[in-house]
Design a protein around this motif. Structure first.
Motif, PDB file in Angstrom:
ATOM      1  N   ILE A  93       0.613  -0.934  -0.282  1.00  0.00           N
ATOM      2  CA  ILE A  93       0.191  -0.341   0.405  1.00  0.00           C
ATOM      3  C   ILE A  93       0.806   1.590   0.350  1.00  0.00           C
ATOM      4  CG2 ILE A  93      -2.040   1.149   1.370  1.00  0.00           C
ATOM      5  CD1 ILE A  93      -2.858  -1.178   2.325  1.00  0.00           C
ATOM      6  N   GLY A  94       1.126   2.782  -0.727  1.00  0.00           N
ATOM      7  CA  GLY A  94       1.150   3.298  -1.100  1.00  0.00           C
ATOM      8  C   GLY A  94       1.723   3.473  -1.805  1.00  0.00           C
ATOM      9  N   ALA A  95       2.196   2.273  -2.700  1.00  0.00           N
ATOM     10  CA  ALA A  95       3.337   1.820  -4.133  1.00  0.00           C
ATOM     11  C   ALA A  95       2.157   2.094  -5.799  1.00  0.00           C
ATOM     12  CB  ALA A  95       3.923   0.606  -3.586  1.00  0.00           C
ATOM     13  N   VAL A  96       3.180   2.861  -6.354  1.00  0.00           N
ATOM     14  CA  VAL A  96       2.325   2.390  -7.926  1.00  0.00           C
ATOM     15  C   VAL A  96       3.002   1.630  -9.085  1.00  0.00           C
ATOM     16  CG1 VAL A  96       1.885   3.646  -9.840  1.00  0.00           C
ATOM     17  CG2 VAL A  96       1.868   5.382  -8.086  1.00  0.00           C
ATOM     18  N   TYR A  97       2.535   0.962  -9.115  1.00  0.00           N
ATOM     19  CA  TYR A  97       3.201  -0.304  -9.959  1.00  0.00           C
ATOM     20  C   TYR A  97       2.616  -0.265 -11.670  1.00  0.00           C
ATOM     21  CZ  TYR A  97       3.553  -3.003  -5.405  1.00  0.00           C
ATOM     22  OH  TYR A  97       4.172  -3.549  -4.073  1.00  0.00           O
ATOM     23  N   ARG A  98       4.128  -0.654 -12.190  1.00  0.00           N
ATOM     24  CA  ARG A  98       3.795  -0.835 -13.437  1.00  0.00           C
ATOM     25  C   ARG A  98       3.352  -1.493 -14.452  1.00  0.00           C
ATOM     26  NH1 ARG A  98       3.145   3.846 -17.004  1.00  0.00           N
ATOM     27  NH2 ARG A  98       4.298   5.201 -16.265  1.00  0.00           N
ATOM     28  N   PHE A  99       2.473  -1.923 -14.496  1.00  0.00           N
ATOM     29  CA  PHE A  99       2.752  -3.193 -15.728  1.00  0.00           C
ATOM     30  C   PHE A  99       2.524  -3.025 -17.245  1.00  0.00           C
ATOM     31  CE2 PHE A  99       0.385  -3.660 -11.643  1.00  0.00           C
ATOM     32  CZ  PHE A  99       0.845  -4.776 -11.042  1.00  0.00           C
ATOM     33  N   ARG A 100       2.981  -3.876 -17.901  1.00  0.00           N
ATOM     34  CA  ARG A 100       2.766  -3.986 -19.518  1.00  0.00           C
ATOM     35  C   ARG A 100       1.671  -5.209 -20.108  1.00  0.00           C
ATOM     36  NH1 ARG A 100       8.086  -6.113 -22.046  1.00  0.00           N
ATOM     37  NH2 ARG A 100       6.881  -8.141 -21.542  1.00  0.00           N
ATOM     38  N   LEU A 101       0.985  -4.347 -20.643  1.00  0.00           N
ATOM     39  CA  LEU A 101       0.205  -5.544 -21.333  1.00  0.00           C
ATOM     40  C   LEU A 101      -0.047  -5.849 -23.146  1.00  0.00           C
ATOM     41  CD1 LEU A 101      -3.301  -3.891 -20.384  1.00  0.00           C
ATOM     42  CD2 LEU A 101      -2.392  -6.105 -19.511  1.00  0.00           C
ATOM     43  N   SER A 102      -0.113  -7.105 -23.195  1.00  0.00           N
ATOM     44  CA  SER A 102       0.672  -7.121 -24.785  1.00  0.00           C
ATOM     45  C   SER A 102      -0.576  -8.399 -25.198  1.00  0.00           C
ATOM     46  CB  SER A 102       1.749  -8.137 -24.547  1.00  0.00           C
ATOM     47  OG  SER A 102       2.116  -8.955 -23.825  1.00  0.00           O
ATOM     48  N   GLU A 103      -0.276  -8.959 -26.593  1.00  0.00           N
ATOM     49  CA  GLU A 103      -0.600  -9.348 -27.182  1.00  0.00           C
ATOM     50  C   GLU A 103      -2.673  -9.200 -26.717  1.00  0.00           C
ATOM     51  OE1 GLU A 103      -0.227 -13.888 -26.700  1.00  0.00           O
ATOM     52  OE2 GLU A 103       1.831 -13.173 -26.632  1.00  0.00           O
ATOM     53  N   ILE A 104      -2.757  -7.883 -27.391  1.00  0.00           N
ATOM     54  CA  ILE A 104      -4.470  -7.464 -26.437  1.00  0.00           C
ATOM     55  C   ILE A 104      -5.011  -7.821 -27.767  1.00  0.00           C
ATOM     56  CG2 ILE A 104      -5.133  -5.685 -26.928  1.00  0.00           C
ATOM     57  CD1 ILE A 104      -2.915  -4.091 -25.918  1.00  0.00           C
ATOM     58  N   PRO A 105      -6.229  -8.630 -27.533  1.00  0.00           N
ATOM     59  CA  PRO A 105      -6.935  -9.260 -28.508  1.00  0.00           C
ATOM     60  C   PRO A 105      -7.258  -7.550 -30.031  1.00  0.00           C
ATOM     61  CG  PRO A 105      -7.933  -9.812 -26.427  1.00  0.00           C
ATOM     62  CD  PRO A 105      -6.926  -9.504 -26.524  1.00  0.00           C
ATOM     63  N   LEU A 106      -7.440  -8.428 -31.206  1.00  0.00           N
ATOM     64  CA  LEU A 106      -7.896  -6.934 -31.880  1.00  0.00           C
ATOM     65  C   LEU A 106      -7.275  -5.862 -32.304  1.00  0.00           C
ATOM     66  CD1 LEU A 106     -11.626  -6.321 -30.900  1.00  0.00           C
ATOM     67  CD2 LEU A 106     -10.691  -8.361 -32.701  1.00  0.00           C
ATOM     68  N   HIS A 107      -6.238  -6.574 -31.713  1.00  0.00           N
ATOM     69  CA  HIS A 107      -4.711  -5.578 -31.964  1.00  0.00           C
ATOM     70  C   HIS A 107      -3.193  -6.527 -31.652  1.00  0.00           C
ATOM     71  CE1 HIS A 107      -7.679  -1.865 -30.702  1.00  0.00           C
ATOM     72  NE2 HIS A 107      -8.156  -2.689 -30.746  1.00  0.00           N
ATOM     73  N   PRO A 108      -2.500  -6.459 -32.696  1.00  0.00           N
ATOM     74  CA  PRO A 108      -1.706  -7.859 -32.835  1.00  0.00           C
ATOM     75  C   PRO A 108      -0.492  -6.971 -33.096  1.00  0.00           C
ATOM     76  CG  PRO A 108      -2.551  -8.018 -34.449  1.00  0.00           C
ATOM     77  CD  PRO A 108      -3.645  -7.019 -33.776  1.00  0.00           C
ATOM     78  N   GLY A 109       0.584  -7.138 -31.555  1.00  0.00           N
ATOM     79  CA  GLY A 109       2.050  -6.225 -31.827  1.00  0.00           C
ATOM     80  C   GLY A 109       1.356  -4.639 -30.962  1.00  0.00           C
ATOM     81  N   ALA A 110       0.088  -4.679 -30.614  1.00  0.00           N
ATOM     82  CA  ALA A 110      -0.103  -3.630 -29.474  1.00  0.00           C
ATOM     83  C   ALA A 110      -0.030  -3.627 -28.183  1.00  0.00           C
ATOM     84  CB  ALA A 110      -1.748  -2.492 -29.358  1.00  0.00           C
ATOM     85  N   GLU A 111       1.079  -2.658 -27.878  1.00  0.00           N
ATOM     86  CA  GLU A 111       1.505  -2.883 -26.069  1.00  0.00           C
ATOM     87  C   GLU A 111       0.611  -1.609 -24.810  1.00  0.00           C
ATOM     88  OE1 GLU A 111       5.306  -5.389 -25.828  1.00  0.00           O
ATOM     89  OE2 GLU A 111       5.840  -2.918 -26.141  1.00  0.00           O
TER      90      GLU A 111
END
Length: 284
Positions: A93-111
């Motif tokens: 609690i109190g932290a900020v977390y960064r994530f990466r989303l890939s292989e998004i449906p209908l958007h190949p190659g997008a992140e």
């Protein structure tokens, strides 16, 4: 979660706002303490100053993007391997977390690179923390908004049991509503209940101009829990006579302290008492 079978747990609802770059954010009336305009990490750090048993607590958070999407957390300053969704993470609690989303449906190659700011904890039955994480669903429409250059803010809050609407929902459905233009999602969530997490999703990507640790918010420690089984469909009966020993509760950090990693580098210098060694196995 069904409210009639889980009286000790709260229904998580969501506030969604789409923010254009030129939208005015006027507020009328009294000035609230927490607003959406605060820098990521500021709300969580102010919450830590209140105490209330949250400094050092490890809060499970479950990210639920559309099926097929891969999730990569930040570990030791860089993105780890892609993981299948959904995924449950142990966050401070109190932290900020960064994530990466890939292989998004209908958007190949997008992140996309959303952030999650954990600002408060929940109180599930002892020993069942992984079965009752904070769920953060990300819809296909929200991913489309971010890919189009828009900015999405979700404020996940616990309903006030005295004023909550007595509706039941499917366990896999997280209800949400969109605030009107000019309204603040953080202020609205605070009026309706107790905010516990904030998801910010836009089109920003890491660049060479970023200061070290700026994009990853100093890489706060994180636990990787995978996809634990959900809670029983018929609810949980919690005995009130015999409390569970503290040693049987796996989600408690070893020592309470104000974590420095939730403070963005633009806000303040790291806390001088910060531990030099990682706390969790996933960071070693």
């Amino acid at each position: 979660m069904k409210r009639e079978t889980l009286p000790s747990l709260w229904l998580l609802t969501v506030i969604l706002v789409l923010v254009a770059s030129n939208m005015a954010k006027a507020q009328s009336g009294s000035v609230p303490l927490y607003t959406e305009r605060l820098m990521p990490g500021a709300i969580g750090q102010m919450q830590l100053m209140k105490g209330r048993g949250i400094p050092g607590h490890i809060q499970p958070v479950k990210l639920i993007p559309p099926a097929g999407t891969k999730i990569a957390p930040v570990i030791e300053g860089s993105f780890a391997d892609d993981l299948p969704s959904p995924q449950t993470f142990g966050c401070v609690i109190g932290a900020v977390y960064r994530f990466r989303l890939s292989e998004i449906p209908l958007h190949p190659g997008a992140e996309l690179f959303p952030t999650v700011e954990v600002i408060d904890r929940t109180y599930p039955p002892a020993g069942m923390e992984l079965q009752f994480p904070i769920p953060i669903q990300i819809t296909q429409d929200e991913l489309q908004y971010a890919l189009e250059g828009k900015f999405v803010t979700r404020v996940i809050y616990l309903e006030n049991p005295r004023t909550a609407v007595p509706n039941t929902y499917e366990p896999s459905f997280q209800p949400w509503f969109e605030v009107e233009a000019g309204q603040d999602p953080v202020v609205t969530a605070d009026l309706l209940g107790r905010p516990v997490a904030i998801l910010r999703l836009g089109s920003r990507r890491p660049t060479q101009e970023d200061m070290p640790g700026e994009f990853t918010y100093q890489s706060p420690p994180i636990q990787l829990f995978g996809n634990p089984p959900p809670a029983p469909a018929n609810g949980v009966e919690v005995p009130m006579e015999q409390p569970v020993p503290a040693t049987a509760v796996p989600m408690q950090a070893q020592r309470p302290m104000m974590p420095p990693y939730g403070v963005p580098p633009q806000m303040a210098q790291p806390y001088q008492g910060a531990p030099q060694q990682p706390w969790y196995p996933s960071q070693r």
